[in-house]
Design an enzyme around this catalytic site. Structure first.
Site, short mmCIF file in Angstrom:
data_model
loop_
_atom_site.label_atom_id
_atom_site.label_comp_id
_atom_site.label_asym_id
_atom_site.label_seq_id
_atom_site.Cartn_x
_atom_site.Cartn_y
_atom_site.Cartn_z
N TRP A 156 91.70 27.83 85.29
CA TRP A 156 90.90 26.80 84.69
C TRP A 156 89.82 26.61 85.68
CZ3 TRP A 156 96.40 26.05 84.37
CH2 TRP A 156 97.05 25.96 82.64
N HIS A 177 91.98 19.78 80.89
CA HIS A 177 92.19 20.30 78.92
C HIS A 177 92.73 18.36 79.30
CE1 HIS A 177 96.24 21.66 81.95
NE2 HIS A 177 95.81 20.58 82.13
N ARG A 204 84.90 22.04 81.45
CA ARG A 204 85.28 23.52 83.31
C ARG A 204 83.96 23.79 82.92
NH1 ARG A 204 89.92 26.31 79.82
NH2 ARG A 204 90.70 24.48 79.40
N GLN A 218 89.40 18.63 73.19
CA GLN A 218 90.65 19.29 72.88
C GLN A 218 91.63 18.34 72.08
OE1 GLN A 218 92.70 20.47 76.72
NE2 GLN A 218 92.27 22.64 76.16
N VAL A 261 105.20 24.42 80.44
CA VAL A 261 106.28 24.96 78.89
C VAL A 261 106.76 26.59 78.89
CG1 VAL A 261 104.74 23.51 77.14
CG2 VAL A 261 104.24 26.10 77.60
N ALA A 315 105.04 20.66 73.23
CA ALA A 315 104.03 19.81 74.04
C ALA A 315 102.40 21.21 72.75
CB ALA A 315 103.77 20.22 74.67
N1 PHE Z 1 96.13 22.69 78.20
C1 PHE Z 1 96.32 24.12 77.56
C2 PHE Z 1 94.77 25.01 77.80
O1 PHE Z 1 94.05 23.77 78.13
C3 PHE Z 1 96.83 24.25 76.08
C4 PHE Z 1 98.30 23.45 75.43
C5 PHE Z 1 98.84 22.78 75.83
C6 PHE Z 1 98.89 25.08 76.12
C7 PHE Z 1 99.81 22.03 75.38
C8 PHE Z 1 100.61 24.09 75.49
C9 PHE Z 1 100.74 22.91 75.60
O2 PHE Z 1 94.70 25.93 77.47
#
Ligand code: PHE
Length: 347
Positions: A156, A177, A204, A218, A261, A315
């Site tokens: 990120w 995010h 970002r 998002q 995750v 998620a």
């Molecule tokens: N937050 C992650 C991203 O911005 C996306 C994501 C969300 C992946 C939830 C897994 C679970 O790349």
């Protein structure tokens, strides 16, 4: 002398009838009743008459003057009435004409897409919540299993906000995010089950190009409960893909890595433009990647007071602009926020 006066009254009256506007009336007044007008001249000339004629002539001349003044007043009223009539006629409003249509505004294509995505999940029992765009390092990274100095932070590009006030020792940033809302929602849930989608802006530190913006949206999703499995993740996201991209869609999951995750996946759908045979939209692959997802990492659950032996969850996170780009064949994400009406009015 009295004859002259009678003649004058006749010709004056005729002339008056021909005066059709205010300018003509004024000219008439000057010509007959003005200081050197013809009636005034007659009145002046009375002084030169022999006294026996003066009386009758004087009476006749005064009567002529009075009657011409009255005629002028009447004519003025008539002309004014006529011009009012004309003005009303010109300014007439036809209340039976159809109204002029107003240029109605409309929702931004991103807003439309975000709402459609949220509706799809709301229909499956997910609540819609929102959270802060300026976020603590703790929620954006730390609580999501991304400790300081961990290489995963490189995923990120972060816009840091200089911290101020009593919590100055804690770094703040523009959220990279919507995943920090996973943490906030679990924190606020009192350890109970959770089923939410979270739309919102992310930021970002990014050089923009056709597929990258420094500000974008998002839609995050989180479900936590007793006995949630990978099958629930797959079934839910499959149903979502069918609702947004069509009943015929097939989905494909492949391994992917996100620190919060385990396991992590990316989900693709078979290309809706070519039904998977390969085209420009899917870059000849037949598949289009639309989101990242996974089972909530046990460590992330534990931090928020859930026993990962009892509670599990999934998620996911997706970019609605990307979804809209795919659906409408838009080839540059920067179009969304360039504020160009020619683009925006197409949606
Ligand atoms: N937050 C992650 C991203 O911005 C996306 C994501 C969300 C992946 C939830 C897994 C679970 O790349």
């Amino acid at each position: 002398m009295p004859e002259r006066i009678d003649d004058l009254v006749v010709s004056a009256t005729t002339a008056l009838t021909a005066a059709a506007d205010e300018a003509a009336l004024e000219a008439w007044r000057v010509a007959y009743l003005g200081r050197s007008g013809r009636v005034t001249q007659i009145l002046r000339s009375l002084a030169g008459l022999p006294p026996e004629e003066r009386r009758a002539a004087g009476a006749a001349a005064n009567q002529a003057k009075t009657s011409l003044e009255a005629a002028l007043a009447a004519r003025e009223a008539a002309v004014r009435g006529a011009s009012l009539e004309r003005a009303l006629e010109q300014g007439r409003i036809d209340v039976t004409l159809p109204g002029r249509p107003y240029g109605l505004g409309r929702l931004h294509p991103t807003t439309q897409m975000v709402r459609e995505i949220c509706d799809a999940f709301a229909g499956m029992g997910f609540a819609v919540v929102e959270g802060p765009e300026v976020e603590w390092d703790y929620y954006n990274f730390e609580a999501l299993n991304i400790p300081k100095d961990h290489p995963a932070r490189d995923m990120w590009d972060t816009i840091w906000v200089s911290p101020e006030g009593p919590r100055a020792e804690q770094p703040m940033l523009m959220r990279t995010h919507t995943s920090p809302m996973q943490v906030r929602v679990m924190e606020a849930s009192g350890g109970g089950p959770v089923r939410v989608v979270v739309p919102g802006k992310c930021y970002r530190y990014e050089a923009t190009d056709a597929t990258h913006e420094s500000m974008f949206y998002q839609v995050e999703g989180l479900a936590v409960d007793v006995g949630i499995s990978m099958a629930d993740l797959k079934g839910t996201l499959y149903e979502f893909a069918r609702r947004i991209f069509g009943e015929q869609r097939r989905v494909r999951y492949r391994c992917d890595y996100f620190p919060f995750v385990e396991p992590g996946v990316e989900m693709s759908i078979d290309c809706f433009a070519c039904n998977g045979t390969g085209c420009r939209t899917c870059k000849q692959s037949g598949w289009i990647e639309i989101l990242g997802a996974g089972m909530v990492h046990p460590e992330v659950l534990r931090r928020q007071g859930y026993d990962p032996e009892v509670f599990t969850g999934f998620a996911f996170g997706m970019g609605p602009e990307r979804v809209a780009m795919l659906r409408h064949g838009i080839d540059d994400i920067r179009l969304f926020y360039a504020n160009d009406f020619r683009f925006l009015q197409q949606f």
